[in-house]
Scaffold this active site. Structure first.
Site, PDB file in Angstrom:
ATOM      1  CG  ASN A  94      -0.227  -0.095   2.524  1.00  0.00           C
ATOM      2  OD1 ASN A  94       0.774  -0.806   2.626  1.00  0.00           O
ATOM      3  ND2 ASN A  94      -0.724   0.582   3.550  1.00  0.00           N
ATOM      4  NE  ARG A  95       3.701   2.014   5.002  1.00  0.00           N
ATOM      5  CZ  ARG A  95       4.932   1.978   5.513  1.00  0.00           C
ATOM      6  NH1 ARG A  95       5.870   2.750   4.980  1.00  0.00           N
ATOM      7  NH2 ARG A  95       5.231   1.181   6.524  1.00  0.00           N
ATOM      8  N   GLY A  96       5.239   2.971  -0.616  1.00  0.00           N
ATOM      9  CA  GLY A  96       6.663   2.787  -0.836  1.00  0.00           C
ATOM     10  C   GLY A  96       7.009   1.808  -1.939  1.00  0.00           C
ATOM     11  CB  ILE A  97       9.735  -0.710  -2.107  1.00  0.00           C
ATOM     12  CG1 ILE A  97      10.929   0.255  -2.019  1.00  0.00           C
ATOM     13  CG2 ILE A  97      10.076  -1.906  -2.988  1.00  0.00           C
ATOM     14  CD1 ILE A  97      12.140  -0.340  -1.327  1.00  0.00           C
ATOM     15  CE1 TYR A 153      13.969  -3.460   7.897  1.00  0.00           C
ATOM     16  CE2 TYR A 153      16.228  -2.991   7.243  1.00  0.00           C
ATOM     17  CZ  TYR A 153      14.889  -3.094   6.926  1.00  0.00           C
ATOM     18  OH  TYR A 153      14.464  -2.835   5.647  1.00  0.00           O
ATOM     19  CE  LYS A 208      13.588  -6.223   5.597  1.00  0.00           C
ATOM     20  NZ  LYS A 208      12.416  -6.582   4.741  1.00  0.00           N
ATOM     21  CB  ILE A 265      14.737   3.024  -1.844  1.00  0.00           C
ATOM     22  CG1 ILE A 265      15.586   1.785  -2.165  1.00  0.00           C
ATOM     23  CG2 ILE A 265      13.718   3.275  -2.943  1.00  0.00           C
ATOM     24  CD1 ILE A 265      16.390   1.861  -3.444  1.00  0.00           C
TER      25      ILE A 265
END
Length: 234
Positions: A11-14, A140, A144, A173
Site C-alpha cells: 500500500n506504500r513505498g516500494i 532489522y 533481513k 531508496i
C-alpha cells in the site's frame, strides 16, 4: 498471459511501486495492508502477517478474486531501531516476527498452490542492511539477512516444481522511510553508495519484475542488491 500476483505491504513505498509495475504489465495484482486504506486501482486485502489466521484469510480472498497466487512478493516489513545495548527482547522479537516469520508464513501459504501447479515465482524483499549491517538496527539486519537462508533453502525444496525463489535487497531508496533523515545523515548514507545517490522505488520494482519473468526462469537462490553499490560483494 496475465498472472495472479500478491504483494504484501503493497500500500506504500516500494511495495506499491512493485504492485503498480505488475499491474501496468497486465497482471492481476492484489496487495495486503495492515492499516489505512488500500491504494486506488488495486485489489486490497487487509492482512497482518504476524497472524497466521489473518494470512490464511487474505490468501482465501485473493484466490477468490483472481485465482491462486502465482507470483508472490513478500515485502511487508517493520523497524524498531535502537542500539543493541538498549534494545529490549520485545523490540528484537517484534521485528523478527514481522520481517522473517511474516515472510515465511506467506511464502509457505503461496508455495502450496504453486507446487500443485508446478510453477511459481517467490520474491523476498530483504535489504542491503542485512548484508552490510547498520548501527541501531541489529533486529532489522538479523531479520533481513535471515531471508537469504530462507530463500535458498526453499529453492532446494521447490525447484523440482519449477518454482524459483529469489531475494531482492534494496539499499537507500527514496521513500517515506528516509524522508525524516537529517541532511547530515542523508549525506552520510549517500556516501556509502558507489553511485552517490539514493535509488528509486521504480528501480527496485524493475528488478522484481525481471526476476518474476520468464527471462529469469533459470535464476533461483539469487540475492540481488539494488543499492547503488551498498551491500555489494556478499
Amino acid at each position: 498471459m496475465s498472472r495472479s500476483v500478491l504483494v504484501t505491504g503493497g500500500n506504500r513505498g516500494i511495495g506499491l511501486e512493485v504492485a503498480r509495475t505488475f499491474a501496468e504489465a497486465g497482471d492481476k495484482v492484489a496487495v495486503t495492508y495492515r492499516s489505512g486504506e488500500p491504494p486506488t486501482g488495486l485489489f486490497g486485502v487487509r492482512c497482518d502477517v504476524t497472524d497466521p489466521q489473518s494470512v490464511d484469510r487474505a490468501f482465501a480472498e485473493v484466490e477468490a478474486e483472481q485465482g491462486p497466487v502465482e507470483v508472490l512478493v513478500a515485502n511487508a516489513g517493520a523497524t524498531r531501531d535502537m542500539l543493541m545495548l538498549g534494545m529490549s527482547e520485545e523490540d528484537f522479537a517484534a521485528v523478527i516476527e514481522t520481517n522473517l516469520m511474516g515472510a515465511f508464513r506467506v511464502a509457505r501459504r503461496a508455495a502450496v498452490r504453486m507446487a500443485t501447479a508446478r510453477w511459481g515465482r517467490v520474491l523476498l524483499v530483504s535489504s542491503t542492511v542485512g548484508m552490510a549491517g547498520s548501527p541501531g538496527q541489529t533486529n532489522y539486519a538479523a531479520s533481513k539477512s535471515a531471508l537469504i537462508g530462507l530463500a535458498r533453502s526453499m529453492c532446494w525444496e521447490l525447484g523440482r516444481r519449477n518454482i524459483t525463489v529469489n531475494v531482492v535487497a534494496p539499499g537507500l531508496i527514496e521513500t517515506d522511510m528516509i524522508a525524516h533523515l537529517t541532511p547530515e545523515r542523508r549525506a552520510e548514507l549517500v556516501s556509502g553508495t558507489a553511485l552517490r545517490r539514493p535509488g528509486t522505488a521504480a528501480e527496485v520494482a524493475a528488478v522484481v519484475r525481471f526476476l518474476a519473468s520468464e527471462e529469469a526462469s533459470f535464476v533461483t537462490g539469487a540475492v540481488v542488491p539494488v543499492g547503488g553499490g551498498h551491500g555489494m560483494g556478499h
